[in-house]
Every structure is written in C-alpha cells, then in structure tokens.
Design a protein around this motif. Structure first.
Motif, PDB file in Angstrom:
ATOM      1  N   ASP A   1      39.821  27.906  42.754  1.00 49.87           N
ATOM      2  CA  ASP A   1      39.647  29.219  42.133  1.00 49.87           C
ATOM      3  C   ASP A   1      40.922  29.638  41.390  1.00 49.87           C
ATOM      4  OD1 ASP A   1      37.654  30.744  44.810  1.00 49.87           O
ATOM      5  OD2 ASP A   1      37.185  29.248  43.270  1.00 49.87           O
ATOM      6  N   ASN A  34      40.342  41.192  31.368  1.00 52.34           N
ATOM      7  CA  ASN A  34      40.026  42.601  31.159  1.00 52.34           C
ATOM      8  C   ASN A  34      40.999  43.466  31.966  1.00 52.34           C
ATOM      9  OD1 ASN A  34      37.590  41.693  29.798  1.00 52.34           O
ATOM     10  ND2 ASN A  34      36.782  41.306  31.856  1.00 52.34           N
ATOM     11  N   TYR A  49      38.973  44.850  26.999  1.00 51.35           N
ATOM     12  CA  TYR A  49      38.184  43.666  27.305  1.00 51.35           C
ATOM     13  C   TYR A  49      38.573  42.509  26.391  1.00 51.35           C
ATOM     14  CZ  TYR A  49      35.278  45.055  23.317  1.00 51.35           C
ATOM     15  OH  TYR A  49      34.824  45.410  22.066  1.00 51.35           O
ATOM     16  N   TYR A  87      44.380  47.416  37.001  1.00 56.26           N
ATOM     17  CA  TYR A  87      44.033  46.077  37.467  1.00 56.26           C
ATOM     18  C   TYR A  87      43.684  45.169  36.289  1.00 56.26           C
ATOM     19  CZ  TYR A  87      43.332  48.218  42.094  1.00 56.26           C
ATOM     20  OH  TYR A  87      43.492  48.891  43.286  1.00 56.26           O
ATOM     21  N   GLN A  89      41.646  41.559  35.383  1.00 52.82           N
ATOM     22  CA  GLN A  89      40.483  40.868  35.948  1.00 52.82           C
ATOM     23  C   GLN A  89      40.154  39.679  35.056  1.00 52.82           C
ATOM     24  OE1 GLN A  89      36.694  42.057  34.626  1.00 52.82           O
ATOM     25  NE2 GLN A  89      35.860  42.290  36.662  1.00 52.82           N
ATOM     26  N   TYR A  91      37.447  36.145  34.469  1.00 55.02           N
ATOM     27  CA  TYR A  91      36.165  35.530  34.803  1.00 55.02           C
ATOM     28  C   TYR A  91      36.233  34.033  34.540  1.00 55.02           C
ATOM     29  CZ  TYR A  91      31.592  33.588  34.117  1.00 55.02           C
ATOM     30  OH  TYR A  91      30.508  32.762  34.190  1.00 55.02           O
ATOM     31  N   LEU A  94      31.280  31.597  37.131  1.00 56.57           N
ATOM     32  CA  LEU A  94      30.524  32.428  38.071  1.00 56.57           C
ATOM     33  C   LEU A  94      31.414  33.059  39.130  1.00 56.57           C
ATOM     34  CD1 LEU A  94      27.293  30.296  38.715  1.00 56.57           C
ATOM     35  CD2 LEU A  94      27.629  32.133  37.060  1.00 56.57           C
ATOM     36  N   HIS A  95      32.645  33.314  38.777  1.00 55.49           N
ATOM     37  CA  HIS A  95      33.573  33.886  39.740  1.00 55.49           C
ATOM     38  C   HIS A  95      34.560  34.802  39.016  1.00 55.49           C
ATOM     39  CE1 HIS A  95      35.474  33.533  43.803  1.00 55.49           C
ATOM     40  NE2 HIS A  95      36.478  34.041  43.141  1.00 55.49           N
ATOM     41  N   TYR A  96      34.750  35.989  39.574  1.00 58.15           N
ATOM     42  CA  TYR A  96      35.712  36.948  39.020  1.00 58.15           C
ATOM     43  C   TYR A  96      36.880  37.100  39.992  1.00 58.15           C
ATOM     44  CZ  TYR A  96      32.293  38.772  35.608  1.00 58.15           C
ATOM     45  OH  TYR A  96      31.404  38.931  34.577  1.00 58.15           O
ATOM     46  N   PHE A  98      40.363  39.761  40.528  1.00 56.76           N
ATOM     47  CA  PHE A  98      41.206  40.886  40.115  1.00 56.76           C
ATOM     48  C   PHE A  98      42.663  40.589  40.467  1.00 56.76           C
ATOM     49  CE2 PHE A  98      38.313  44.231  38.847  1.00 56.76           C
ATOM     50  CZ  PHE A  98      37.119  43.880  39.468  1.00 56.76           C
TER      51      PHE A  98
ATOM     52  N   LEU B  45      40.951  45.959  44.386  1.00 58.01           N
ATOM     53  CA  LEU B  45      39.566  45.630  44.108  1.00 58.01           C
ATOM     54  C   LEU B  45      39.291  44.159  44.411  1.00 58.01           C
ATOM     55  CD1 LEU B  45      39.290  47.423  40.650  1.00 58.01           C
ATOM     56  CD2 LEU B  45      38.477  48.277  42.852  1.00 58.01           C
ATOM     57  N   TRP B  47      36.050  41.465  43.824  1.00 58.06           N
ATOM     58  CA  TRP B  47      34.695  41.123  43.398  1.00 58.06           C
ATOM     59  C   TRP B  47      33.975  40.443  44.552  1.00 58.06           C
ATOM     60  CZ3 TRP B  47      32.516  36.147  42.652  1.00 58.06           C
ATOM     61  CH2 TRP B  47      31.267  36.135  42.013  1.00 58.06           C
ATOM     62  N   GLY B  59      26.719  34.375  41.702  1.00 59.19           N
ATOM     63  CA  GLY B  59      28.014  33.942  42.212  1.00 59.19           C
ATOM     64  C   GLY B  59      28.461  34.815  43.373  1.00 59.19           C
ATOM     65  N   PHE B 103      26.504  36.523  32.300  1.00 61.05           N
ATOM     66  CA  PHE B 103      27.148  36.693  33.610  1.00 61.05           C
ATOM     67  C   PHE B 103      28.621  37.007  33.467  1.00 61.05           C
ATOM     68  CE2 PHE B 103      26.867  35.960  38.198  1.00 61.05           C
ATOM     69  CZ  PHE B 103      28.209  35.918  38.533  1.00 61.05           C
ATOM     70  N   GLY B 104      29.284  36.426  32.489  1.00 59.46           N
ATOM     71  CA  GLY B 104      30.731  36.559  32.381  1.00 59.46           C
ATOM     72  C   GLY B 104      31.229  37.780  31.637  1.00 59.46           C
ATOM     73  N   VAL B 106      32.078  41.940  30.840  1.00 57.71           N
ATOM     74  CA  VAL B 106      32.887  42.952  31.506  1.00 57.71           C
ATOM     75  C   VAL B 106      32.035  43.831  32.398  1.00 57.71           C
ATOM     76  CG1 VAL B 106      34.608  43.024  29.676  1.00 57.71           C
ATOM     77  CG2 VAL B 106      32.636  44.532  29.562  1.00 57.71           C
TER      78      VAL B 106
END
Lengths: 107, 120
Positions: A1, A34, A49, A87, A89, A91, A94-96, A98, B45, B47, B59, B103-104, B106
């Motif tokens: 990750d 972002n 963004y 913050y 962030q 992507y 399929l994973h975000y 922060f 935060l 996710w 995900g 999906f990706g 904001v």
C-alpha cells in the motif's frame, strides 16, 4: 500500500502569512492527490483535487502543486477562518490513504 | 442540494455487529461511487471502504477487510456498511462521502457522521 507522509503535523502562523504544507507519497501517484480542510466539529471539505485544481467555490488563496511523489498545498495569505486541520489524500488501486493531517493555528 | 445523512451508530460490545446506513439526496445516486471514512476521537481521517456506482468495484482498508461489508441500494438511494466482529479500535465517527463517476474520484460531499462506540 502507498503511504503518505504529511508535514508539518502542526503549524502556527499569523494572519496574512503564506502557509505551506507538504505531502510525500511512498511511490509515484501521478497527480492523484487531493486536499481537504476540516474545521473543528465539522465534516471535511474538498479544497483541491488532482493535485492542483481548485474546487468550485473555494477561495483562490488556496492552491496545490506537485506530481509523482511530492506535493505542496499553499495558503497565500492566511485568514482567521482558515483555522482547521488539513489532510492530503491519494488514490491507488481501489484504495485511498490520507495523510496524518496538519493542524493550523493562528499565532 | 446534496445531502448525506448517516444513521445506525451507537454503543456496541466488542465482537458484536452493527449496520450503518447513509441516505443520499440531491444528486443522481446511481451515477457515483460512494465511500465510508472514519475518524477516531482526536485522530485523523481513515478511509474504510468504497463502492463504485454499480457495485462492480469495491475496496476496503486492511484494518477492516474480512469484517466489514459495504453495499448500496440504488433504488433506495442508500449506502450501507455492515460491521461485524467489532473491536475497540473501530470506535470512531463514521462519515459517508460522495465519490466520483469512477471509483478513484474525489470525495466531494460528506455527511455529518454517525458515532460508533465499541465498549463493554
């Protein structure tokens, strides 16, 4: 990750100051970065963004730059209402993730 | 006006389950990905999970994989998070957030959150 390293964790500045926050990704994320603002007791709000695009309605004193692994968020002239935690962030796949957040205070 | 209203939070014992809901309005729900993001007391935060418009892409954060399940009902403009085997470290304010067309994208709008407290 992918890991995000945001700095500083806290910052004290005076009204009118230029404020800069950085975010570093552990690998190349292109411009999938972002920036959000969270005021105390409130939900986060999207500011920037795709690294450098200002969300509609966000004051132009906010800006972002960078690509790849190194990103910068800037407030050109700090206002009292900008007191918040910020913050980054990212992507990827399929994973975000922060960043840890930067708490901004007025000096 | 976009509105996201979370519900279903509360006090639950470790090991038990809870289901969160998010009611969406003010936009074409079935066009957008949706996400759950949480914030532990005094922390940053995190996710939790996201789902594409048609549930084709889903995900999860490693911290909840295998315990939480995200779903959506486009006919009801609703997003859900089924949380099983809850742990003390799941204690947080859980936000529902509107994603992008893919999906990706904001997280452009957020609800006010629902508080989950896991404690005996």
């Amino acid at each position: 990750d992918i890991q995000m390293t945001q700095s500083p964790s806290s910052l004290s500045a005076s009204v009118g100051d230029r404020v800069t926050i950085t975010c570093q990704a552990s690998q190349d994320i292109s411009n999938y970065l972002n920036w959000y603002q969270q005021k105390p007791g409130k939900a986060p709000k999207l500011l920037i963004y795709d690294a450098s695009n200002l969300e509609t309605g966000v004051p132009s004193r906010f800006s972002g730059s960078g690509s790849g692994t190194d990103f910068t968020f800037t407030i050109s002239s700090l206002q009292p209402e900008d007191i918040a935690t910020y913050y980054c962030q990212q992507y990827d796949n399929l994973h975000y993730t922060f960043g840890q957040g930067t708490k901004l205070e007025i000096k | 006006e976009v509105q996201l209203v979370e519900s279903g939070g509360g006090l639950v014992q470790p090991g038990r389950s809870l289901r969160l809901s998010c009611a969406a309005s003010g936009f074409t729900f079935d066009d957008y990905a949706m996400h759950w993001v949480r914030q532990a007391p005094g922390k940053g935060l995190e996710w939790v999970s996201g789902i594409s418009w048609n549930s084709g892409s889903i995900g999860y954060a490693d911290s909840v994989k295998g315990r939480f399940t995200i779903s959506r009902d486009n006919a009801k403009n609703s997003l859900y998070l089924q949380m099983n085997s809850l742990r003390a470290e799941d204690t947080a304010l859980y936000y529902c957030a509107k994603g992008g067309l893919t999906f990706g994208g904001v997280m452009s709008y957020w609800g006010q959150g629902t508080l989950v407290t896991v404690s005996s």
